[in-house]
Design a protein around this motif. Structure first.
Motif, mmCIF file in Angstrom:
data_model
loop_
_atom_site.group_PDB
_atom_site.id
_atom_site.type_symbol
_atom_site.label_atom_id
_atom_site.label_comp_id
_atom_site.label_asym_id
_atom_site.label_seq_id
_atom_site.Cartn_x
_atom_site.Cartn_y
_atom_site.Cartn_z
ATOM 1 N N GLU A 79 -1.118 -3.325 -4.324
ATOM 2 C CA GLU A 79 -1.264 -4.661 -3.748
ATOM 3 C C GLU A 79 -0.124 -4.992 -2.791
ATOM 4 O O GLU A 79 -0.347 -5.529 -1.696
ATOM 5 C CB GLU A 79 -1.326 -5.706 -4.866
ATOM 6 C CG GLU A 79 -2.644 -5.759 -5.602
ATOM 7 C CD GLU A 79 -2.671 -6.880 -6.626
ATOM 8 O OE1 GLU A 79 -1.761 -7.749 -6.592
ATOM 9 O OE2 GLU A 79 -3.593 -6.901 -7.459
ATOM 10 N N VAL A 80 1.080 -4.677 -3.205
ATOM 11 C CA VAL A 80 2.220 -5.064 -2.382
ATOM 12 C C VAL A 80 2.309 -4.185 -1.132
ATOM 13 O O VAL A 80 2.681 -4.667 -0.045
ATOM 14 C CB VAL A 80 3.530 -5.034 -3.203
ATOM 15 C CG1 VAL A 80 4.012 -3.622 -3.469
ATOM 16 C CG2 VAL A 80 4.626 -5.846 -2.507
ATOM 17 N N LEU A 81 1.932 -2.917 -1.234
ATOM 18 C CA LEU A 81 1.924 -2.064 -0.048
ATOM 19 C C LEU A 81 0.814 -2.465 0.913
ATOM 20 O O LEU A 81 0.958 -2.331 2.136
ATOM 21 C CB LEU A 81 1.768 -0.596 -0.448
ATOM 22 C CG LEU A 81 2.972 0.047 -1.140
ATOM 23 C CD1 LEU A 81 2.702 1.527 -1.413
ATOM 24 C CD2 LEU A 81 4.243 -0.114 -0.314
ATOM 25 N N LYS A 87 1.403 2.137 7.942
ATOM 26 C CA LYS A 87 0.802 3.455 7.766
ATOM 27 C C LYS A 87 1.800 4.532 7.344
ATOM 28 O O LYS A 87 1.395 5.629 6.949
ATOM 29 C CB LYS A 87 0.091 3.882 9.046
ATOM 30 C CG LYS A 87 -1.158 3.069 9.342
ATOM 31 C CD LYS A 87 -1.840 3.519 10.616
ATOM 32 C CE LYS A 87 -3.092 2.707 10.876
ATOM 33 N NZ LYS A 87 -3.768 3.098 12.134
ATOM 34 N N HIS A 88 3.075 4.235 7.429
ATOM 35 C CA HIS A 88 4.071 5.205 6.993
ATOM 36 C C HIS A 88 4.417 5.061 5.506
ATOM 37 O O HIS A 88 5.240 5.819 4.999
ATOM 38 C CB HIS A 88 5.344 5.061 7.824
ATOM 39 C CG HIS A 88 5.314 5.872 9.076
ATOM 40 N ND1 HIS A 88 5.991 5.510 10.221
ATOM 41 C CD2 HIS A 88 4.681 7.039 9.380
ATOM 42 C CE1 HIS A 88 5.788 6.413 11.165
ATOM 43 N NE2 HIS A 88 5.004 7.347 10.677
ATOM 44 N N CYS A 89 3.818 4.106 4.815
ATOM 45 C CA CYS A 89 4.150 3.864 3.416
ATOM 46 C C CYS A 89 3.027 4.338 2.489
ATOM 47 O O CYS A 89 1.850 4.188 2.815
ATOM 48 C CB CYS A 89 4.398 2.374 3.159
ATOM 49 S SG CYS A 89 5.829 1.716 4.028
ATOM 50 N N TYR A 90 3.417 4.879 1.333
ATOM 51 C CA TYR A 90 2.427 5.219 0.313
ATOM 52 C C TYR A 90 3.074 5.226 -1.066
ATOM 53 O O TYR A 90 4.310 5.244 -1.204
ATOM 54 C CB TYR A 90 1.747 6.563 0.588
ATOM 55 C CG TYR A 90 2.622 7.799 0.513
ATOM 56 C CD1 TYR A 90 3.209 8.236 -0.677
ATOM 57 C CD2 TYR A 90 2.821 8.594 1.645
ATOM 58 C CE1 TYR A 90 3.981 9.389 -0.738
ATOM 59 C CE2 TYR A 90 3.583 9.741 1.605
ATOM 60 C CZ TYR A 90 4.162 10.144 0.400
ATOM 61 O OH TYR A 90 4.928 11.282 0.350
ATOM 62 N N GLU A 96 -3.816 10.476 -7.619
ATOM 63 C CA GLU A 96 -4.106 9.208 -6.951
ATOM 64 C C GLU A 96 -2.998 8.883 -5.969
ATOM 65 O O GLU A 96 -1.812 8.944 -6.301
ATOM 66 C CB GLU A 96 -4.245 8.078 -7.973
ATOM 67 C CG GLU A 96 -4.754 6.775 -7.365
ATOM 68 C CD GLU A 96 -5.077 5.719 -8.422
ATOM 69 O OE1 GLU A 96 -5.797 4.759 -8.094
ATOM 70 O OE2 GLU A 96 -4.623 5.870 -9.565
ATOM 71 N N ILE A 97 -3.406 8.537 -4.751
ATOM 72 C CA ILE A 97 -2.448 8.145 -3.729
ATOM 73 C C ILE A 97 -3.014 6.941 -2.977
ATOM 74 O O ILE A 97 -4.221 6.859 -2.723
ATOM 75 C CB ILE A 97 -2.140 9.311 -2.757
ATOM 76 C CG1 ILE A 97 -1.028 8.921 -1.778
ATOM 77 C CG2 ILE A 97 -3.393 9.766 -2.020
ATOM 78 C CD1 ILE A 97 -0.458 10.117 -1.010
ATOM 79 N N TYR A 98 -2.122 6.007 -2.663
ATOM 80 C CA TYR A 98 -2.541 4.861 -1.866
ATOM 81 C C TYR A 98 -1.726 4.842 -0.586
ATOM 82 O O TYR A 98 -0.495 4.778 -0.616
ATOM 83 C CB TYR A 98 -2.352 3.538 -2.607
ATOM 84 C CG TYR A 98 -2.705 2.352 -1.723
ATOM 85 C CD1 TYR A 98 -4.030 2.071 -1.417
ATOM 86 C CD2 TYR A 98 -1.715 1.562 -1.147
ATOM 87 C CE1 TYR A 98 -4.373 1.023 -0.566
ATOM 88 C CE2 TYR A 98 -2.034 0.510 -0.310
ATOM 89 C CZ TYR A 98 -3.369 0.251 -0.019
ATOM 90 O OH TYR A 98 -3.699 -0.776 0.827
ATOM 91 N N ARG A 312 6.896 6.567 -0.258
ATOM 92 C CA ARG A 312 7.428 6.734 1.096
ATOM 93 C C ARG A 312 7.559 5.368 1.735
ATOM 94 O O ARG A 312 6.712 4.489 1.511
ATOM 95 C CB ARG A 312 6.526 7.623 1.946
ATOM 96 C CG ARG A 312 7.134 7.956 3.318
ATOM 97 C CD ARG A 312 6.314 8.984 4.076
ATOM 98 N NE ARG A 312 5.061 8.430 4.560
ATOM 99 C CZ ARG A 312 4.180 9.109 5.277
ATOM 100 N NH1 ARG A 312 4.411 10.376 5.576
ATOM 101 N NH2 ARG A 312 3.064 8.540 5.697
ATOM 102 N N LEU A 313 8.610 5.192 2.525
ATOM 103 C CA LEU A 313 8.844 3.909 3.198
ATOM 104 C C LEU A 313 9.401 4.139 4.594
ATOM 105 O O LEU A 313 9.905 5.219 4.917
ATOM 106 C CB LEU A 313 9.781 3.030 2.367
ATOM 107 C CG LEU A 313 11.165 3.569 1.997
ATOM 108 C CD1 LEU A 313 12.176 3.405 3.132
ATOM 109 C CD2 LEU A 313 11.681 2.861 0.753
#
Length: 361
Positions: A79-81, A87-90, A96-98, A312-313
């Motif tokens: 939710e927070v992402l 697009k560089h964050c996951y 499972e990956i978001y 990733r951030l």
């Protein structure tokens, strides 16, 4: 070869299963605190994204305690992402990956087999160019990718267009420096007598801008700043370390500084390909033709939470040479023109044709 790749992927999935199943249990509160802390100290785009991280922490911290399940914790991170829309964050746990910024649900391993970071714009086809525009095409730097988009692809495609115009397309920005160097030099040596160049980074998924910077520097006549980049200062959410000024340094004794160059871009020109676009845009003999780029510029940091999940951030804010923010904006071409899928199906790339016809005769 495809069967072999699928077999390897299945083995990797099974190995990942065994590895993560024993690691993701427990440490829920500790992992939640770590996630919000590392973003607070390292994430560079809160102001650009207009997200109040302290407010988000205050809200979600009330929902987490030692009884919070892994599924509930993952949903909080998702939710927070989603709010960051970056697009560089996951966030990635077993099977499972978001990915933030793609307007998609979280994906499992089998979803990833068909996942592609590029938007389905249907405004570019390399096959059309090979079949209808190049006298003959050559490929170099073949990759066997187990990261999206998965499969076999060649980084460089080169050839002659009509009117003594040389063409080079790059599918991504590879970090294989030696092979990139070899491909660039082979291209420049073979097409050194070209009247002009078309450099194509449409549908380029990015990667590493460092190695391909060499190509831009062959075209540079003098040192030119192409970007202003700042690493986050951990002392304040909207504070940064001193700016880094990224420059092109012209290659010595290069004979490629006077030819006219057209750079082709589209909405799937992403990340490191956008940095390359900024490099080329600083050169006076270069014109940009096509569509506005994706608007994803930040360098990234990858780490692990206490429970073993990977995140990733974006840890840098990178602007153009005049320090204008381009994140979520992209690089606008000098001439805005888009292909239609119906035209491509008939073998016509009007963006490329415009580039060819616009060259000085």
């Amino acid at each position: 070869m495809k069967k072999r790749i699928v077999t390897v992927l299945v083995l990797l999935i099974l190995m990942g299963s065994w590895f993560y199943l024993g690691r993701e249990k427990g440490k829920t509160v500790e992992s939640f605190e770590y996630f919000f802390k590392v973003y607070k100290e390292r994430y560079a785009l809160f102001e650009v994204k207009q997200v109040d991280w302290e407010k988000e922490y205050e809200h979600y911290s009330k929902l987490v305690d030692k009884n919070t399940s892994d599924d509930e914790l993952f949903e909080i991170f998702r939710e927070v992402l989603q709010k960051l829309d970056d697009k560089h964050c996951y966030i990635y746990r077993f099977n499972e990956i978001y990915f933030s910024g793609f307007d998609l649900p979280s994906l499992n391993y089998f979803d990833l087999l068909s996942f592609d970071f590029r938007m389905p714009t249907k405004d570019f086809s390399l096959d059309v160019i090979k079949d209808h525009y190049l006298e003959e095409s050559e490929n170099s730097l073949r990759l066997y990718s187990f990261m999206p988009p998965m499969g076999i692809r060649d980084v460089f495609t080169t050839g002659w267009l009509r009117d003594s115009i040389a063409y080079i397309h790059m599918t991504e920005m590879s970090n294989r420096s030696d092979q990139v160097h070899e491909s660039i030099n082979a291209f420049l040596n073979k097409y050194k007598n070209a009247k002009a160049y078309v450099v194509d980074v449409r549908d380029n998924i990015g990667g590493y801008s460092g190695p391909v910077k060499e190509l831009a520097e062959h075209f540079a006549k003098e040192e030119r700043r192409y970007a202003v980049s700042r690493l986050r200062n951990p002392d304040g959410i909207n504070q940064y370390q001193d700016a880094d000024y990224w420059v092109l340094n012209p290659s010595e004794d290069s004979g490629y500084k006077n030819q006219e160059i057209v750079l082709l871009t589209n909405q799937n020109t992403q990340s490191a390909a956008e940095l390359f676009t900024l490099m080329m845009k600083t050169l006076p003999q270069v014109r940009l033709v096509g569509d506005t780029t994706s608007g994803v510029f930040a360098d990234t940091h990858v780490g692990k939470l206490p429970n073993g999940w990977e995140y990733r951030l974006s840890e840098r804010k990178t602007n153009d040479w005049n320090d204008n923010v381009l994140e979520d904006v992209g690089v606008v071409p000098d001439t805005l023109i888009k292909n239609k899928w119906s035209e491509l199906q008939k073998g016509t790339d009007k963006v490329l044709e415009y580039a060819i016809h616009s060259m000085r005769k």
